[in-house]
Design an enzyme around this catalytic site. Sequence first.
Site, PDB file in Angstrom:
ATOM      1  N   GLY A 293       0.136   1.046  48.900  1.00  0.00           N
ATOM      2  CA  GLY A 293      -0.595   2.279  49.161  1.00  0.00           C
ATOM      3  C   GLY A 293       0.325   3.364  49.712  1.00  0.00           C
ATOM      4  N   SER A 294      -0.182   4.152  50.660  1.00  0.00           N
ATOM      5  CA  SER A 294       0.503   5.379  51.074  1.00  0.00           C
ATOM      6  C   SER A 294       1.828   5.181  51.785  1.00  0.00           C
ATOM      7  CB  SER A 294      -0.429   6.208  51.953  1.00  0.00           C
ATOM      8  OG  SER A 294      -1.540   6.670  51.209  1.00  0.00           O
ATOM      9  N   THR A 295       2.099   4.000  52.349  1.00  0.00           N
ATOM     10  CA  THR A 295       3.411   3.792  52.967  1.00  0.00           C
ATOM     11  C   THR A 295       4.524   3.916  51.930  1.00  0.00           C
ATOM     12  OG1 THR A 295       3.128   1.402  52.696  1.00  0.00           O
ATOM     13  CG2 THR A 295       2.546   2.345  54.847  1.00  0.00           C
ATOM     14  N   PHE A 296       4.176   3.676  50.663  1.00  0.00           N
ATOM     15  CA  PHE A 296       5.155   3.765  49.576  1.00  0.00           C
ATOM     16  C   PHE A 296       5.561   5.210  49.303  1.00  0.00           C
ATOM     17  CE2 PHE A 296       6.624   3.273  45.134  1.00  0.00           C
ATOM     18  CZ  PHE A 296       7.389   2.117  45.248  1.00  0.00           C
ATOM     19  N   LYS A 297       4.753   6.163  49.773  1.00  0.00           N
ATOM     20  CA  LYS A 297       5.045   7.577  49.552  1.00  0.00           C
ATOM     21  C   LYS A 297       6.357   8.010  50.206  1.00  0.00           C
ATOM     22  CE  LYS A 297       0.122   8.679  49.192  1.00  0.00           C
ATOM     23  NZ  LYS A 297      -1.071   9.263  49.857  1.00  0.00           N
TER      24      LYS A 297
END
Length: 629
Positions: A293-297
């Site tokens: 999810g958003s940690t990959f951003k």
Amino acid sequence: MKASASIMRKRILVAFIALAAVFIALFGRLFYLQIIDGGWLRAKAAEQWYRDLPLKAARGKILDCNGETLADSKDVFTLYARPNAVKDKTAVATEIAEALDMEYQTVFDKLNTNVGEVTVKRKIDAQSAYELRKKNISGLYYTLDTQRNYPFGNSLAQILGFTNIDNAGQSGIESYYDKYLTGVDGFAYTSTDMAGRELESSVTKYVPSIPGCNVTLSVDSNIQSFADSAVTAAATEFSAKSASMIVMDVNTGGILAMSKSPSFDLNDPPRNDLDLLNELSRNTMIVDMYEPGSTFKIFTTAAALEAGVVGDNDTFFCAGSRTVDGQRIRCWRSIGHGSQHLAEGVKNSCNCVFMDLALRLGTSRFYSALRNFGMGQKTGVDFTGESSGMMMKEDNVKTVDLARIGFGQAVAVTPLQLITGVCSVINGGTLYKPYLVASVDSYDGKNLATREPQPVRRTVSEATSQKMRDYLVGVVANGGGSKAGVAGYSVGGKTGTAQKYAGGTIAQGKYISSFIGFAPAENPKYAVLMIVDEPQGYMYYGSLVAAPYAGNVFSKIFDYTALPPSMLAEIEYAIMPDVIGKPVADAVKELEDAGLHAELVGEGEKVTAQTPVPQTKIAKNDTVLVRAE
């Protein structure tokens, strides 16, 4: 006469040859027995002349980075019997059964076997062995053995692993470093008669055992205790399937803590339920993968900055979704974020921004960057069973897939893989090989090996790294990661809330909530990844579920290391407005005007619930929850 003399000589010659053949055969046999087969025969003879009892070697210790013992061995005893030397088997069986809490018939059967020596029981505690030895029963013998002991019980259970009854490593560090931890057994030799009874004149000879090596981890047991408390509390508060945390040294790759709940007591593993044992001992932080999810951003932003496809002044517009390849992909905030610069897009965790960044990079350039961060490949950590994560085959990536990868979907990572890559983004650009064992030393203190930090490659420039630190500090100071903040300290990080899949489709109501952060931001040293798997209820955002526990651990680390504050700890407060019943857009604006960050659940037109309740005093820039269902 001449004929008889000739016959006589022939007979003598034949007799001589026969006699010579006999001597040659005897000499050959003697040579074979003494020289060729001598060693084997002497060993067989020794088996009849002597009885030997093993002296088990102590297994090496496992220590934390401060020398605190995490695993050692305690003395226990093994009881042997020589049936031929036991005079009253009924009485002796009764004595043993009562002293060692054994079944009488089991002991009696052992004493009536037709063997020279039998093992009666292993792993006898010192007190029980002492009480039985005081009885001075003929035919019974004891040897010192060891049993693995874990002073911290269930702490580091998935990391340390456990041993079997023979003290051989079965999982974790105990297994991976078994050849170093295992010592060399010794023996005690005693001369006996043919019946196996010890001779009165016998002298016992000892060949001492050699203890195994000591293994020192990079783990700090104090920081580990902070992580243990956090995952236990999170799993309990949110009735989660599990919770886990990794704490890593940003500048070396050394793992300072690795914790998971639920766990189990290493001194009493559930060996009678192998499925449960396998489930509880599985180190999901290394061997399992998940959609981040958003940690990959973080990787998407860093890759775009490094490639020069985005700048600080670039603007992005979010109306709540993007349409790619004819598919509508929603932003997590259905009402949209409107117009925003890159820093704001990172702070807002706007999916539309990261779709745009991924599309600007293109598949080839984005994949090259992700591989550089270590995605899709094992980190090489010293632990068995590591997974490499999962990335779609580059040739099969469609435009819509690329857009989804940009914000952390359609890709799978291991928690260790994620934190290792993020450390490279914020430490100046160096990817380090993570490790658990820092050194190996012999039992007498001689150092055999020391682990030095192992740089793998450069991932981003120092300039990109500095910019990423600034962006991520903004997420904690003014965005969704606010609950990870610690007053007086500069903390950076990113939240993540990922839906789970079952059978290839989204599993409704199942999420993985996470937060990854680092501190102190001006000179990063500690990175923390907190993951809560399947939190129950409507509070499933990483900003509300995972970030607070990461912040709690950061706070404890600062106190433990006596790290001085880097700024004045001034906290401004706001009063939580009453937004129930108001249109969502109006409610969000009112909360933002009050200095609060709003997380939105549901796609209704009006607010139906809020957390915390109206009139609550709350720190400015904190994250609150509004529901529109």
